[in-house]
Design an enzyme around this catalytic site. Sequence first.
Site, PDB file in Angstrom:
ATOM      1  N   ARG A 119       2.306  23.436   5.848  1.00  0.00           N
ATOM      2  CA  ARG A 119       3.148  23.053   7.001  1.00  0.00           C
ATOM      3  C   ARG A 119       2.365  22.917   8.305  1.00  0.00           C
ATOM      4  O   ARG A 119       2.950  22.931   9.387  1.00  0.00           O
ATOM      5  CB  ARG A 119       4.314  24.027   7.184  1.00  0.00           C
ATOM      6  CG  ARG A 119       5.306  24.018   6.024  1.00  0.00           C
ATOM      7  CD  ARG A 119       6.569  24.774   6.385  1.00  0.00           C
ATOM      8  NE  ARG A 119       7.538  24.673   5.311  1.00  0.00           N
ATOM      9  CZ  ARG A 119       7.669  25.571   4.331  1.00  0.00           C
ATOM     10  NH1 ARG A 119       6.871  26.638   4.310  1.00  0.00           N
ATOM     11  NH2 ARG A 119       8.572  25.415   3.406  1.00  0.00           N
TER      12      ARG A 119
ATOM     13  N   LYS B  59      -2.577  10.395  16.310  1.00  0.00           N
ATOM     14  CA  LYS B  59      -2.007   9.711  15.152  1.00  0.00           C
ATOM     15  C   LYS B  59      -2.823  10.008  13.901  1.00  0.00           C
ATOM     16  O   LYS B  59      -4.055   9.858  13.909  1.00  0.00           O
ATOM     17  CB  LYS B  59      -1.990   8.192  15.373  1.00  0.00           C
ATOM     18  CG  LYS B  59      -0.896   7.679  16.273  1.00  0.00           C
ATOM     19  CD  LYS B  59      -0.971   6.149  16.270  1.00  0.00           C
ATOM     20  CE  LYS B  59       0.104   5.516  17.096  1.00  0.00           C
ATOM     21  NZ  LYS B  59       0.035   4.038  17.044  1.00  0.00           N
TER      22      LYS B  59
ATOM     23  N   GLU C  96     -12.037  -2.816  18.911  1.00  0.00           N
ATOM     24  CA  GLU C  96     -11.078  -1.961  19.615  1.00  0.00           C
ATOM     25  C   GLU C  96     -11.421  -1.853  21.096  1.00  0.00           C
ATOM     26  O   GLU C  96     -10.524  -1.843  21.953  1.00  0.00           O
ATOM     27  CB  GLU C  96     -11.052  -0.569  18.978  1.00  0.00           C
ATOM     28  CG  GLU C  96     -10.509  -0.533  17.557  1.00  0.00           C
ATOM     29  CD  GLU C  96      -8.995  -0.734  17.467  1.00  0.00           C
ATOM     30  OE1 GLU C  96      -8.346  -0.924  18.526  1.00  0.00           O
ATOM     31  OE2 GLU C  96      -8.465  -0.707  16.350  1.00  0.00           O
TER      32      GLU C  96
ATOM     33  N   LYS D   4      -8.065   4.510  26.641  1.00  0.00           N
ATOM     34  CA  LYS D   4      -7.211   5.049  25.575  1.00  0.00           C
ATOM     35  C   LYS D   4      -6.583   6.370  26.009  1.00  0.00           C
ATOM     36  O   LYS D   4      -5.377   6.597  25.811  1.00  0.00           O
ATOM     37  CB  LYS D   4      -8.045   5.246  24.303  1.00  0.00           C
ATOM     38  CG  LYS D   4      -7.279   5.856  23.110  1.00  0.00           C
ATOM     39  CD  LYS D   4      -6.321   4.880  22.488  1.00  0.00           C
ATOM     40  CE  LYS D   4      -5.546   5.485  21.314  1.00  0.00           C
ATOM     41  NZ  LYS D   4      -6.289   5.462  20.049  1.00  0.00           N
TER      42      LYS D   4
ATOM     43  N   GLU E 142       4.452   6.790  21.747  1.00  0.00           N
ATOM     44  CA  GLU E 142       4.487   5.337  21.588  1.00  0.00           C
ATOM     45  C   GLU E 142       5.887   4.762  21.802  1.00  0.00           C
ATOM     46  O   GLU E 142       6.377   3.947  21.029  1.00  0.00           O
ATOM     47  CB  GLU E 142       3.959   4.931  20.198  1.00  0.00           C
ATOM     48  CG  GLU E 142       3.458   3.510  20.132  1.00  0.00           C
ATOM     49  CD  GLU E 142       2.733   3.178  18.838  1.00  0.00           C
ATOM     50  OE1 GLU E 142       2.771   2.010  18.454  1.00  0.00           O
ATOM     51  OE2 GLU E 142       2.135   4.085  18.243  1.00  0.00           O
TER      52      GLU E 142
ATOM     53  N   ARG F  61       2.128   2.842  25.467  1.00  0.00           N
ATOM     54  CA  ARG F  61       1.178   3.014  24.369  1.00  0.00           C
ATOM     55  C   ARG F  61       1.277   1.891  23.341  1.00  0.00           C
ATOM     56  O   ARG F  61       0.317   1.605  22.622  1.00  0.00           O
ATOM     57  CB  ARG F  61       1.390   4.375  23.691  1.00  0.00           C
ATOM     58  CG  ARG F  61       0.379   4.649  22.589  1.00  0.00           C
ATOM     59  CD  ARG F  61       0.416   6.063  22.090  1.00  0.00           C
ATOM     60  NE  ARG F  61      -0.539   6.266  21.011  1.00  0.00           N
ATOM     61  CZ  ARG F  61      -0.856   7.443  20.488  1.00  0.00           C
ATOM     62  NH1 ARG F  61      -0.302   8.545  20.937  1.00  0.00           N
ATOM     63  NH2 ARG F  61      -1.741   7.527  19.508  1.00  0.00           N
TER      64      ARG F  61
ATOM     65  N   ASN G 196      -1.458  -1.705  20.381  1.00  0.00           N
ATOM     66  CA  ASN G 196      -1.309  -2.373  19.094  1.00  0.00           C
ATOM     67  C   ASN G 196      -1.669  -3.861  19.146  1.00  0.00           C
ATOM     68  O   ASN G 196      -1.459  -4.571  18.160  1.00  0.00           O
ATOM     69  CB  ASN G 196       0.133  -2.217  18.586  1.00  0.00           C
ATOM     70  CG  ASN G 196       0.447  -0.786  18.205  1.00  0.00           C
ATOM     71  OD1 ASN G 196      -0.309  -0.149  17.479  1.00  0.00           O
ATOM     72  ND2 ASN G 196       1.562  -0.271  18.703  1.00  0.00           N
TER      73      ASN G 196
ATOM     74  N   HIS H 142      -3.023  -5.674  16.070  1.00  0.00           N
ATOM     75  CA  HIS H 142      -2.878  -4.825  14.890  1.00  0.00           C
ATOM     76  C   HIS H 142      -1.765  -5.278  13.946  1.00  0.00           C
ATOM     77  O   HIS H 142      -1.889  -5.104  12.733  1.00  0.00           O
ATOM     78  CB  HIS H 142      -2.645  -3.372  15.314  1.00  0.00           C
ATOM     79  CG  HIS H 142      -3.876  -2.690  15.788  1.00  0.00           C
ATOM     80  ND1 HIS H 142      -4.575  -3.113  16.902  1.00  0.00           N
ATOM     81  CD2 HIS H 142      -4.565  -1.617  15.310  1.00  0.00           C
ATOM     82  CE1 HIS H 142      -5.634  -2.326  17.085  1.00  0.00           C
ATOM     83  NE2 HIS H 142      -5.645  -1.424  16.135  1.00  0.00           N
TER      84      HIS H 142
ATOM     85  N   HIS I 130      -3.149  -5.711  10.466  1.00  0.00           N
ATOM     86  CA  HIS I 130      -2.701  -4.845   9.376  1.00  0.00           C
ATOM     87  C   HIS I 130      -2.106  -5.655   8.228  1.00  0.00           C
ATOM     88  O   HIS I 130      -2.287  -5.307   7.054  1.00  0.00           O
ATOM     89  CB  HIS I 130      -1.669  -3.840   9.888  1.00  0.00           C
ATOM     90  CG  HIS I 130      -2.272  -2.715  10.675  1.00  0.00           C
ATOM     91  ND1 HIS I 130      -1.515  -1.738  11.273  1.00  0.00           N
ATOM     92  CD2 HIS I 130      -3.555  -2.402  10.947  1.00  0.00           C
ATOM     93  CE1 HIS I 130      -2.311  -0.879  11.890  1.00  0.00           C
ATOM     94  NE2 HIS I 130      -3.549  -1.261  11.709  1.00  0.00           N
TER      95      HIS I 130
ATOM     96  N   HIS J 237     -11.376  -3.115   9.236  1.00  0.00           N
ATOM     97  CA  HIS J 237     -10.325  -2.940  10.242  1.00  0.00           C
ATOM     98  C   HIS J 237     -10.674  -3.712  11.518  1.00  0.00           C
ATOM     99  O   HIS J 237      -9.817  -4.407  12.084  1.00  0.00           O
ATOM    100  CB  HIS J 237     -10.138  -1.460  10.563  1.00  0.00           C
ATOM    101  CG  HIS J 237      -9.151  -1.216  11.661  1.00  0.00           C
ATOM    102  ND1 HIS J 237      -7.804  -1.473  11.511  1.00  0.00           N
ATOM    103  CD2 HIS J 237      -9.316  -0.764  12.938  1.00  0.00           C
ATOM    104  CE1 HIS J 237      -7.179  -1.179  12.646  1.00  0.00           C
ATOM    105  NE2 HIS J 237      -8.075  -0.754  13.522  1.00  0.00           N
TER     106      HIS J 237
END
Length: 364
Positions: free
Chosen positions: A121, A143, A185, A227, A237, A241, A245, A248, A252, A265
């Site tokens: 957990r 993230k 990036e 960032k 987000e 934020r 993306n 992306h 993606h 990537h």
Amino acid sequence: MNLPEEIEVAAKQSYPVYLGAALEELGDYLQSLPDKIQHILVISHKKVSDLYLERLVKGLEDYRVDLLTVPEGEEEKSLERLSRLTTAALDCGADRKTLVIALGGGVIGDLAGFFASAFMRGIRFLQVPTTLLAQVDSSIGGKVAVNHPAGKNILGAFYPPLAVWTDFSTLNSLPWNEVENGLAESIKHALIDDEDLFAFFETQADSIRQRDPAIWREMVTRSTSIKIRIVSQDEREQGIRRLLNLGHTFGHALETEMNYRGVTHGQGVSIGIVAASYLANAKGSLTLTEVERIKQLLQRYDLPTSIQKQDPQTLLRRMQTDKKNQGGRKILVLPQGIGQAVVSEDCTDEEILAAWHKIIVENN
């Protein structure tokens, strides 16, 4: 200990990002923590651990340290690999007091962080990014995720690290294709937030390609600061934020369709930035001159601006499972000039398909 430059990520659970840190001094930082640590699990790739584990453990003599290595590749961000990590961690005697150290690039950071978020957990973890991509982007923001056949990073969490420990010297060993991932990036950061940084990438291209240490330090620091500033304003987000993306959603979809083979990537993000730029031009927020300026900069660093033999309709379907979508609407980030971007919620499928057609070619 003389700590390196420190920038705080303001969040519900704030944490420091140390820039210009030394791997050997991480133990001094851990000793300063109020909740003492006894056991450390280092999760890494074999190539990375061969290069840097010895330096890292020099400062960890007061701890029991175990190394868990995983094969390289985006496909290793999977539930199957997560299960194997869990078994290996239990065999090492890991418990709720164990600290996970993610030693590597973006894949390791995502995988090790998600493992830490779920194991018993949730246990503590710390990011030690060794690639340009990880240092300027993926290690910051909390993230963590693994992939699913339906899409990239579908299973994940917001799980901040104790800290991000950035040793610039680890960049010296990077092959150029790994540098490209980070450059995509960093250029994205400039495109959405800092026109001066975009111009820096244009004027300093030769020095960056020659790996000038001072220029690289400035590049990483300025990109990382963007960032951190954005994440500190919007941890979950819900607002600004989302601008991170840019490129992306397109990228993606391409990575997923190609099963994470044949396109990295950074290459996916680069192609995605160009597709988003054409879409922005069609919607009137970017001139063709600016589109060409963006393409020329990416090409200056050997980043692709087109892709071969892909079906736009198939890629459009891939975009339907993007986790940023809402109510069946595709949520896209579009450049608005150089140094600004906007979240667009009204892009039609026809407009998106037209953007895909702009960057798909039959032959090189």
